[in-house]
Scaffold this motif. Structure first.
Motif, PDB file in Angstrom:
ATOM      1  N   MET A   1       0.747  -1.218  -0.106  1.00 28.19           N
ATOM      2  CA  MET A   1       0.001   0.011   0.025  1.00 28.19           C
ATOM      3  C   MET A   1       0.865   1.274   0.214  1.00 28.19           C
ATOM      4  O   MET A   1       1.880   1.325   0.752  1.00 28.19           O
ATOM      5  N   ASN A   2       0.729   2.192  -0.876  1.00 26.69           N
ATOM      6  CA  ASN A   2       1.460   3.579  -0.923  1.00 26.69           C
ATOM      7  C   ASN A   2       0.816   4.474   0.149  1.00 26.69           C
ATOM      8  O   ASN A   2      -0.384   5.113   0.087  1.00 26.69           O
ATOM      9  N   THR A   3       1.388   4.573   1.366  1.00 28.35           N
ATOM     10  CA  THR A   3       0.968   5.484   2.346  1.00 28.35           C
ATOM     11  C   THR A   3       0.807   6.794   1.953  1.00 28.35           C
ATOM     12  O   THR A   3       0.094   7.599   2.618  1.00 28.35           O
ATOM     13  N   HIS A   4       1.829   7.043   1.312  1.00 34.60           N
ATOM     14  CA  HIS A   4       1.755   8.673   0.626  1.00 34.60           C
ATOM     15  C   HIS A   4       0.370   9.189   0.230  1.00 34.60           C
ATOM     16  O   HIS A   4      -0.241  10.091   0.134  1.00 34.60           O
ATOM     17  N   GLN A   5      -0.019   8.285  -0.711  1.00 38.62           N
ATOM     18  CA  GLN A   5      -1.440   8.147  -1.474  1.00 38.62           C
ATOM     19  C   GLN A   5      -2.461   8.493  -0.410  1.00 38.62           C
ATOM     20  O   GLN A   5      -3.496   8.822  -0.678  1.00 38.62           O
ATOM     21  N   ASP A   7      -2.124   9.584   2.581  1.00 38.30           N
ATOM     22  CA  ASP A   7      -1.808  10.965   3.710  1.00 38.30           C
ATOM     23  C   ASP A   7      -2.807  11.915   3.358  1.00 38.30           C
ATOM     24  O   ASP A   7      -2.800  12.541   2.364  1.00 38.30           O
ATOM     25  N   LEU A   8      -3.461  12.246   4.166  1.00 39.42           N
ATOM     26  CA  LEU A   8      -4.562  13.476   4.224  1.00 39.42           C
ATOM     27  C   LEU A   8      -3.734  14.918   4.010  1.00 39.42           C
ATOM     28  O   LEU A   8      -4.462  15.874   3.778  1.00 39.42           O
ATOM     29  N   TYR A   9      -2.609  14.823   4.548  1.00 39.36           N
ATOM     30  CA  TYR A   9      -1.769  15.876   4.895  1.00 39.36           C
ATOM     31  C   TYR A   9      -0.502  15.842   4.001  1.00 39.36           C
ATOM     32  O   TYR A   9       0.762  16.121   4.790  1.00 39.36           O
ATOM     33  N   PRO A  10      -0.328  15.558   2.796  1.00 34.95           N
ATOM     34  CA  PRO A  10       1.064  15.457   2.214  1.00 34.95           C
ATOM     35  C   PRO A  10       1.922  16.920   2.376  1.00 34.95           C
ATOM     36  O   PRO A  10       2.975  16.889   2.409  1.00 34.95           O
ATOM     37  N   ASP A  11       1.019  18.106   2.283  1.00 31.46           N
ATOM     38  CA  ASP A  11       1.851  19.323   2.110  1.00 31.46           C
ATOM     39  C   ASP A  11       2.690  19.364   3.730  1.00 31.46           C
ATOM     40  O   ASP A  11       3.766  19.668   3.707  1.00 31.46           O
ATOM     41  N   VAL A  12       1.840  18.967   4.774  1.00 27.13           N
ATOM     42  CA  VAL A  12       2.477  19.144   6.146  1.00 27.13           C
ATOM     43  C   VAL A  12       3.411  18.033   6.395  1.00 27.13           C
ATOM     44  O   VAL A  12       4.528  18.297   6.832  1.00 27.13           O
ATOM     45  N   THR A  13       3.378  16.758   5.842  1.00 26.22           N
ATOM     46  CA  THR A  13       4.338  15.868   5.608  1.00 26.22           C
ATOM     47  C   THR A  13       5.549  16.171   4.924  1.00 26.22           C
ATOM     48  O   THR A  13       6.590  16.089   5.702  1.00 26.22           O
ATOM     49  N   GLU A  59      -9.652  12.182  10.778  1.00 32.37           N
ATOM     50  CA  GLU A  59     -10.963  11.277   9.625  1.00 32.37           C
ATOM     51  C   GLU A  59     -10.766  11.821   8.269  1.00 32.37           C
ATOM     52  O   GLU A  59     -11.512  11.072   7.319  1.00 32.37           O
ATOM     53  N   GLU A  60     -10.444  13.070   7.878  1.00 28.00           N
ATOM     54  CA  GLU A  60     -10.665  13.777   6.900  1.00 28.00           C
ATOM     55  C   GLU A  60      -9.740  14.918   7.012  1.00 28.00           C
ATOM     56  O   GLU A  60      -9.277  15.463   8.206  1.00 28.00           O
ATOM     57  N   ARG A  61      -9.260  15.355   5.793  1.00 28.62           N
ATOM     58  CA  ARG A  61      -8.358  16.622   5.745  1.00 28.62           C
ATOM     59  C   ARG A  61      -9.140  18.007   6.246  1.00 28.62           C
ATOM     60  O   ARG A  61     -10.026  18.422   5.398  1.00 28.62           O
ATOM     61  N   LEU A  62      -8.902  18.303   7.361  1.00 29.78           N
ATOM     62  CA  LEU A  62      -9.493  19.357   7.946  1.00 29.78           C
ATOM     63  C   LEU A  62      -8.649  19.891   9.067  1.00 29.78           C
ATOM     64  O   LEU A  62      -8.099  19.308   9.953  1.00 29.78           O
ATOM     65  N   PHE A  63      -8.138  21.346   8.833  1.00 33.24           N
ATOM     66  CA  PHE A  63      -7.553  22.096   9.806  1.00 33.24           C
ATOM     67  C   PHE A  63      -8.631  22.706  10.673  1.00 33.24           C
ATOM     68  O   PHE A  63      -9.428  23.936  10.163  1.00 33.24           O
ATOM     69  N   ARG A  64      -8.864  22.214  12.082  1.00 30.24           N
ATOM     70  CA  ARG A  64      -9.631  22.759  12.831  1.00 30.24           C
ATOM     71  C   ARG A  64      -8.867  24.019  13.710  1.00 30.24           C
ATOM     72  O   ARG A  64      -7.939  23.882  14.380  1.00 30.24           O
TER      73      ARG A  64
END
Length: 226
Positions: A1-5, A7-13, A59-64
């Motif tokens: 499995m490609n974990t990068h795909q 990743d909800l936050y690739p820019d953060v990573t 659970e989803e890409r959201l910055f709270r």
């Protein structure tokens, strides 16, 4: 499995964490968000309208975006509320910068549609959150167990002017909700005739048992101490 795909936050990573990602996004947009140079973990930004924190959802890409009342600490907590969330990191840092710069709430809402600036946020801005907090707690099913104590405290002409909150099942009364270092007490109901009270944030303070007939006078004295 490609974990990068996944990743909800690739820019953060790619940036090495949320703090450096926010710094980079802010720099690109010419924003000053007040993150210290050594900040690397959780985001906590002091402003004149509270401490701004940012928490990525799992659970989803959201910055709270949350705000904690000014002067709050882990030892003497204040009141915190979520004021919105977005999946756009650039938009987030612009909103943080605008909040930090003191942009009026109407202007913030017009510019950043993801922000949810309700009655409480407006009450905080004008320094009058207490009148809104009491009705919310008194009518809350979630805090029904503290209902009798809340009603008793609210019935007193002095204590109803204190800002109430619930901390681990105990009622907390703040003399100033906008200052986390102001005098506060915690009240825990043991039974109908006995309570435990502690002066919050005071080193060495201990819980004191107080009889029901003495509770109001004890709290008044504790909150009025200099």
């Amino acid at each position: 499995m490609n974990t990068h795909q996944n990743d909800l936050y690739p820019d953060v990573t790619a940036s090495g964490g949320l703090a450096p990602a926010m710094k980079e996004a802010a720099k690109l947009r010419g924003c000053d968000i007040g993150i210290s140079p050594w900040e690397s973990g959780s985001i906590s930004i002091e402003t004149t309208r509270g401490i701004v924190s940012v928490h990525p959802a799992a659970e989803e890409r959201l910055f709270r975006m949350r705000v904690l009342t000014p002067g709050s600490t882990w030892e003497v907590p204040g009141f915190s509320w979520e004021i919105g969330s977005t999946d756009d990191l650039g938009l987030l840092v612009e909103a943080v910068a605008a909040w930090r710069e003191g942009m009026p709430l109407d202007g913030l809402k017009a510019r950043f549609e993801f922000l949810e600036l309700g009655e409480f946020a407006r009450a905080i801005e004008i320094g009058e959150p207490t009148s809104l907090q009491w009705p919310g707690l008194l009518s809350s099913d979630f805090h029904r167990r503290q209902g009798n104590l809340l009603r008793r405290l609210h019935a007193d002409g002095v204590l109803r002017n204190m800002f109430p909150s619930i901390t681990h099942g105990a009622v907390r009364l703040h003399t100033d909700p906008l200052d986390g270092t102001s005098r506060q007490v915690l009240v825990h109901e043991l039974d109908g005739d006995l309570y435990e009270v502690i002066l919050a944030g005071i080193p060495g303070a201990a819980w004191v048992e107080v009889a029901t007939g003495d509770l109001i006078a004890y709290l008044r004295a504790a909150l009025n101490k200099q």
